[in-house]
Design a protein around this motif. Structure first.
Motif, mmCIF file in Angstrom:
data_model
loop_
_atom_site.group_PDB
_atom_site.id
_atom_site.type_symbol
_atom_site.label_atom_id
_atom_site.label_comp_id
_atom_site.label_asym_id
_atom_site.label_seq_id
_atom_site.Cartn_x
_atom_site.Cartn_y
_atom_site.Cartn_z
ATOM 1 N N VAL A 130 -27.858 -32.284 -25.539
ATOM 2 C CA VAL A 130 -28.962 -31.606 -26.210
ATOM 3 C C VAL A 130 -29.562 -30.599 -25.237
ATOM 4 O O VAL A 130 -29.668 -30.866 -24.046
ATOM 5 C CB VAL A 130 -30.038 -32.620 -26.653
ATOM 6 C CG1 VAL A 130 -31.122 -31.923 -27.473
ATOM 7 C CG2 VAL A 130 -29.419 -33.755 -27.452
ATOM 8 N N ALA A 131 -29.966 -29.437 -25.723
ATOM 9 C CA ALA A 131 -30.632 -28.466 -24.861
ATOM 10 C C ALA A 131 -32.025 -28.982 -24.556
ATOM 11 O O ALA A 131 -32.913 -28.919 -25.399
ATOM 12 C CB ALA A 131 -30.720 -27.109 -25.551
ATOM 13 N N VAL A 132 -32.214 -29.537 -23.382
ATOM 14 C CA VAL A 132 -33.490 -30.127 -23.021
ATOM 15 C C VAL A 132 -33.963 -29.581 -21.686
ATOM 16 O O VAL A 132 -33.175 -29.105 -20.876
ATOM 17 C CB VAL A 132 -33.404 -31.668 -22.926
ATOM 18 C CG1 VAL A 132 -33.085 -32.266 -24.273
ATOM 19 C CG2 VAL A 132 -32.373 -32.097 -21.895
ATOM 20 N N VAL A 133 -35.242 -29.657 -21.457
ATOM 21 C CA VAL A 133 -35.807 -29.258 -20.180
ATOM 22 C C VAL A 133 -36.808 -30.307 -19.747
ATOM 23 O O VAL A 133 -37.425 -30.962 -20.569
ATOM 24 C CB VAL A 133 -36.530 -27.887 -20.268
ATOM 25 C CG1 VAL A 133 -35.554 -26.772 -20.521
ATOM 26 C CG2 VAL A 133 -37.598 -27.909 -21.342
ATOM 27 N N ALA A 134 -36.962 -30.483 -18.454
ATOM 28 C CA ALA A 134 -38.029 -31.338 -17.956
ATOM 29 C C ALA A 134 -39.342 -30.595 -18.122
ATOM 30 O O ALA A 134 -39.384 -29.367 -18.129
ATOM 31 C CB ALA A 134 -37.787 -31.676 -16.493
ATOM 32 N N ALA A 135 -40.417 -31.340 -18.266
ATOM 33 C CA ALA A 135 -41.726 -30.716 -18.435
ATOM 34 C C ALA A 135 -41.988 -29.752 -17.289
ATOM 35 O O ALA A 135 -41.716 -30.052 -16.128
ATOM 36 C CB ALA A 135 -42.805 -31.790 -18.484
#
Length: 202
Positions: A130-135
């Protein structure tokens, strides 16, 4: 760090199990981690929620009354949906694990299970698929493609890619909406806004 979709919305998980206590426990654990987690108690309810909710991660029990987990996955894949799937089941024989992976599952955990281990496995699946990023991370990542919103740098597989300003904006919008079909009108509105002066049939 909290994982989110690139547009800042929570990762969506659908947990499908006819044991309500178990699925509620996992739903609460994922909700505590900042995910949007929902549950389904049978295969037909799961198929309806896959269409309506659009999960990024699917947790499937294999042995359920009516449509079992294998049939649910077969129908999901037949619809063209490649959502990553973790099987969570009491079937622990080697041939069952092989069948689950061969059917299109991405991971396989047997009951009884350690809740923390399952959450970690799901986080790792989210990072991979999934295209995710850390905060607070300015980078968007989809597969081996990375876009940095602060430095305006783009890399694929470690190789830098040079883009014009508009190409960068277009790529960013697409990466913020992974696995979604975006209409021409949406793209023109979000990327070109009122500055679009070209042919509408482009």
């Amino acid at each position: 760090a909290t994982l989110t979709r690139p547009d800042g919305t929570p990762i969506r998980a659908l947990i499908v199990d006819d044991e309500a206590n178990l699925s509620d426990l996992l739903r609460m654990a994922l909700s505590h981690a900042g995910w949007d987690a929902r549950t389904a108690g049978n295969g037909q309810e799961a198929l309806n929620l896959v269409r309506e909710f659009g999960p990024d991660i699917l947790v499937l029990d294999i042995m359920m009354p009516g449509l079992d987990g294998m049939e649910v996955l077969a129908r999901v894949r037949a619809s063209g949906n490649d959502v990553p799937v973790l099987f969570l089941t009491a079937k622990d024989a080697v041939e069952d694990r092989i069948a689950g992976i061969a059917a299109g599952g991405d991971d396989y955990v047997t009951k009884p299970f350690n809740l923390e281990e399952v959450v970690v496995r799901l986080r790792n699946m989210a990072r991979r698929h999934v295209a995710v990023v850390a905060a607070n991370d300015p980078r968007l990542t989809v597969g081996d493609l990375t876009l940095d919103e602060e430095t305006y740098e783009v890399e694929r597989g470690g190789t830098a890619i040079r883009l014009t300003a508009k190409e960068f904006e277009l790529l960013r919008y697409l990466m913020q909406n992974p696995r979604r079909v975006l209409s021409k009108a949406q793209i023109l509105d979000q990327v070109w806004s009122y500055d679009f002066g070209g042919n509408s049939s482009v």
